[in-house]
Design a protein around this motif. Structure first.
Motif, mmCIF file in Angstrom:
data_model
loop_
_atom_site.group_PDB
_atom_site.id
_atom_site.type_symbol
_atom_site.label_atom_id
_atom_site.label_comp_id
_atom_site.label_asym_id
_atom_site.label_seq_id
_atom_site.Cartn_x
_atom_site.Cartn_y
_atom_site.Cartn_z
ATOM 1 N N SER A 151 0.829 -1.212 0.000
ATOM 2 C CA SER A 151 0.000 0.000 0.000
ATOM 3 C C SER A 151 0.860 1.257 0.000
ATOM 4 C CB SER A 151 -0.931 -0.001 1.210
ATOM 5 O OG SER A 151 -1.819 -1.104 1.165
ATOM 6 N N VAL A 152 1.912 1.249 0.818
ATOM 7 C CA VAL A 152 2.805 2.412 0.868
ATOM 8 C C VAL A 152 3.486 2.624 -0.479
ATOM 9 C CG1 VAL A 152 4.912 3.341 1.913
ATOM 10 C CG2 VAL A 152 3.185 2.257 3.353
ATOM 11 N N ALA A 153 3.905 1.530 -1.122
ATOM 12 C CA ALA A 153 4.564 1.635 -2.423
ATOM 13 C C ALA A 153 3.637 2.260 -3.463
ATOM 14 C CB ALA A 153 5.041 0.262 -2.882
ATOM 15 N N VAL A 154 2.399 1.758 -3.534
ATOM 16 C CA VAL A 154 1.451 2.261 -4.531
ATOM 17 C C VAL A 154 1.076 3.715 -4.246
ATOM 18 C CG1 VAL A 154 -0.880 2.012 -5.444
ATOM 19 C CG2 VAL A 154 0.538 -0.017 -5.087
ATOM 20 N N ILE A 155 0.819 4.036 -2.980
ATOM 21 C CA ILE A 155 0.457 5.409 -2.628
ATOM 22 C C ILE A 155 1.608 6.362 -2.914
ATOM 23 C CG2 ILE A 155 -0.108 6.942 -0.692
ATOM 24 C CD1 ILE A 155 -1.677 4.585 0.526
ATOM 25 N N SER A 156 2.826 5.931 -2.626
ATOM 26 C CA SER A 156 3.993 6.776 -2.882
ATOM 27 C C SER A 156 4.166 7.034 -4.374
ATOM 28 C CB SER A 156 5.250 6.114 -2.312
ATOM 29 O OG SER A 156 5.183 6.000 -0.910
ATOM 30 N N LEU A 157 3.991 5.988 -5.181
ATOM 31 C CA LEU A 157 4.143 6.176 -6.619
ATOM 32 C C LEU A 157 3.018 7.044 -7.176
ATOM 33 C CD1 LEU A 157 5.840 5.617 -9.043
ATOM 34 C CD2 LEU A 157 4.656 3.445 -9.368
ATOM 35 N N PHE A 158 1.796 6.868 -6.655
ATOM 36 C CA PHE A 158 0.696 7.736 -7.045
ATOM 37 C C PHE A 158 1.048 9.187 -6.751
ATOM 38 C CE2 PHE A 158 -2.446 4.489 -7.934
ATOM 39 C CZ PHE A 158 -3.413 5.164 -8.666
ATOM 40 N N THR A 159 1.585 9.426 -5.553
ATOM 41 C CA THR A 159 1.959 10.780 -5.154
ATOM 42 C C THR A 159 3.025 11.346 -6.087
ATOM 43 O OG1 THR A 159 1.476 10.265 -2.839
ATOM 44 C CG2 THR A 159 2.852 12.193 -3.268
ATOM 45 N N ALA A 160 4.023 10.529 -6.421
ATOM 46 C CA ALA A 160 5.085 10.977 -7.320
ATOM 47 C C ALA A 160 4.517 11.322 -8.699
ATOM 48 C CB ALA A 160 6.150 9.891 -7.449
ATOM 49 N N ILE A 161 3.594 10.500 -9.197
ATOM 50 C CA ILE A 161 3.005 10.739 -10.515
ATOM 51 C C ILE A 161 2.210 12.043 -10.520
ATOM 52 C CG2 ILE A 161 1.308 9.886 -12.172
ATOM 53 C CD1 ILE A 161 2.187 7.041 -11.416
ATOM 54 N N ILE A 162 1.386 12.226 -9.498
ATOM 55 C CA ILE A 162 0.562 13.434 -9.434
ATOM 56 C C ILE A 162 1.433 14.680 -9.302
ATOM 57 C CG2 ILE A 162 -1.154 14.676 -8.059
ATOM 58 C CD1 ILE A 162 -2.348 11.925 -7.351
ATOM 59 N N ALA A 163 2.420 14.621 -8.387
ATOM 60 C CA ALA A 163 3.274 15.784 -8.163
ATOM 61 C C ALA A 163 4.109 16.113 -9.404
ATOM 62 C CB ALA A 163 4.183 15.537 -6.962
ATOM 63 N N ALA A 164 4.661 15.093 -10.053
ATOM 64 C CA ALA A 164 5.453 15.331 -11.255
ATOM 65 C C ALA A 164 4.588 15.891 -12.383
ATOM 66 C CB ALA A 164 6.125 14.034 -11.699
#
Length: 236
Positions: A151-164
């Motif tokens: 869950s942390v991995a997916v949420i972190s990557l989601f955050t990176a995608i949105i922020a980028a």
């Protein structure tokens, strides 16, 4: 005689900055490629049904070829954390808080993916005999500390995608993400919604396929981000 001024040590030279972008781009690209190691499941005979099984089951303890998937996750994790360090240290190669959030979140994705690889699920309900878990509730095969790391991995990557993506629209950087990245992110959102909604319905909704589309799109997005990073041009 007037002394010749030198460039401050805290600012990268154009050549050094370009080298950092190349290293970061390669690391992000490697992460994207290795995050798709699950596609190798089609090379082995007698594997799990990709339409109905989750990727975490591929590297469950005792599964054949699990070391291949574990190696893919570990390389992904190390590459993601290297990219974060290269872009943020010692002089941040970022402009704006959105870029910084994207880079830090990507590093968190790497750390969580490493934990994912080191703490797999022990068995698969309905496949392994005497598996102690009951196949009920949301994603029963993930009732383990593996659930937290995933869950942390997916949420972190989601955050990176949105922020980028926001950084690409807010400033003149990573412009490739404005169209290509946003389109891929749309695929990720749709497949994620498919998983979350279908899991609470009765019937067979091909949750395994949904997750493979989600993770596959994430891998493609990382490759696009790598190209966007290396194409970036800026005078430090």
């Amino acid at each position: 005689m007037q002394s010749t001024s030198t460039e401050p040590a805290s600012i990268d030279s154009p050549r050094r900055y370009s080298a950092r972008l190349w290293i970061a781009a390669i690391a992000i690209g490697v992460a994207g490629l290795c995050y798709s190691s699950w596609t190798l499941e089609h090379l082995w005979a007698g594997g799990l049904d990709p339409m109905r099984t989750f990727l975490s089951e591929l590297d469950a303890a005792g599964r054949p070829h699990r070391q291949v998937y574990v190696a893919g996750d570990i390389i992904t994790a190390v590459a993601a954390m290297v990219a974060m360090l290269v872009l943020s240290l010692p002089t941040p190669a970022v402009r704006g808080y959105r870029s910084l959030i994207a880079i830090i979140a990507f590093g968190c994705f790497g750390a969580a993916t490493l934990a994912d690889a080191l703490m797999p699920i022990e068995c698969i309900p309905g496949v392994d005999a005497d598996c102690p878990w009951e196949p009920s509730g949301i994603f029963p095969q993930l009732h383990h500390v593996h659930a937290l790391t995933s869950s942390v991995a997916v949420i972190s990557l989601f955050t990176a995608i949105i922020a980028a993506s926001l950084a690409s629209f807010a400033g003149d950087r990573w412009r490739l993400l404005r169209v290509a990245g946003t389109t891929i992110f749309g695929v990720i959102v749709v497949s994620t919604a498919w998983m979350l909604i279908a899991d609470n319905l009765t019937g067979d909704y091909r949750l395994g396929l949904a997750q493979r589309i989600q993770v596959g799109a994430m891998s493609v997005w990382m490759l696009v981000w790598a190209v966007a990073v290396v194409r970036e041009r800026r005078s430090p």
